[in-house]
Design a protein around this motif. Sequence first.
Motif, PDB file in Angstrom:
ATOM      1  N   GLY A 143     -10.802  -0.596  12.111  1.00  0.00           N
ATOM      2  CA  GLY A 143      -9.439  -0.311  13.456  1.00  0.00           C
ATOM      3  C   GLY A 143      -9.052   1.064  13.278  1.00  0.00           C
ATOM      4  N   ASN A 145      -8.710   3.200  17.511  1.00  0.00           N
ATOM      5  CA  ASN A 145      -9.325   1.759  16.765  1.00  0.00           C
ATOM      6  C   ASN A 145     -10.362   1.401  16.860  1.00  0.00           C
ATOM      7  N   GLY A 199      -5.837   1.853   9.926  1.00  0.00           N
ATOM      8  CA  GLY A 199      -6.670   1.036   9.756  1.00  0.00           C
ATOM      9  C   GLY A 199      -7.737   1.460   8.632  1.00  0.00           C
TER      10      GLY A 199
END
Length: 236
Positions: A10, A24, A61
């Motif tokens: 992510g 992402n 992420g």
Amino acid sequence: MKIESLKFEGVSFTHEGQEPIIHNVEFDFPMNEILWVKAEEGAGKSSLLQILGGLQIPQSGQYLINGENVVDMSFEEFLPYRLQIGYSFDYGGLINNRTLYDNLMLPLLYHKAVSQKEAKERVDEMIRIFDIGKFANERPAHVPGRVRKLTCLMRSLVMRPQVLLLDDPSVGLGQDSVYTFVDYVHQLRKEGCLNHVFISSYDEKFMNLMNYQIIHLDEGQLYFQAVDPEKRVVHL
């Protein structure tokens, strides 16, 4: 410390006021390969390499090395990984008030990677192989751009890292230097170093000197493309 996996979970990264470089992204980077990172000009290949080297931090992420999130690591915790990552970006990275020889010696001595005797032998050998002896005691500003670029590349190899990140490595090099550099990379890989190599380049002739696989960076996403190695082998 052996680097066995590099993974994005992510991950998003953008420069302020610009479109996202990656958005992402979920991606397991292939290991034990030479990976050609391809994208349109300005799409963020250099930023991607800098993230992989821990030089840029994603806004969100997880960037996982061996399952550990780089974003959460302190400088001390990341250092063992950092010592296994060599990189070369354009002409940068050399210290201007040191000679080329000192620039090559510095990472070996600063990190106490090897003894002073072994460091000297290693650097002397590289200077001989790359034939830059007459410039070794000059400072970066006083040598031709080809030699400065070559020294940047040599410095990325001098620690004999497991991960090698190269941004446009062939730009500014003469053909003989290209052959010498690629040959030396092959030699170090045979000796068990440079296990995972990432190269951003528009130079297909240069890339065809190696067996590579391809990662595409397109509209903020990463895509892997396997390439038949028999079509890629070029004898030096």
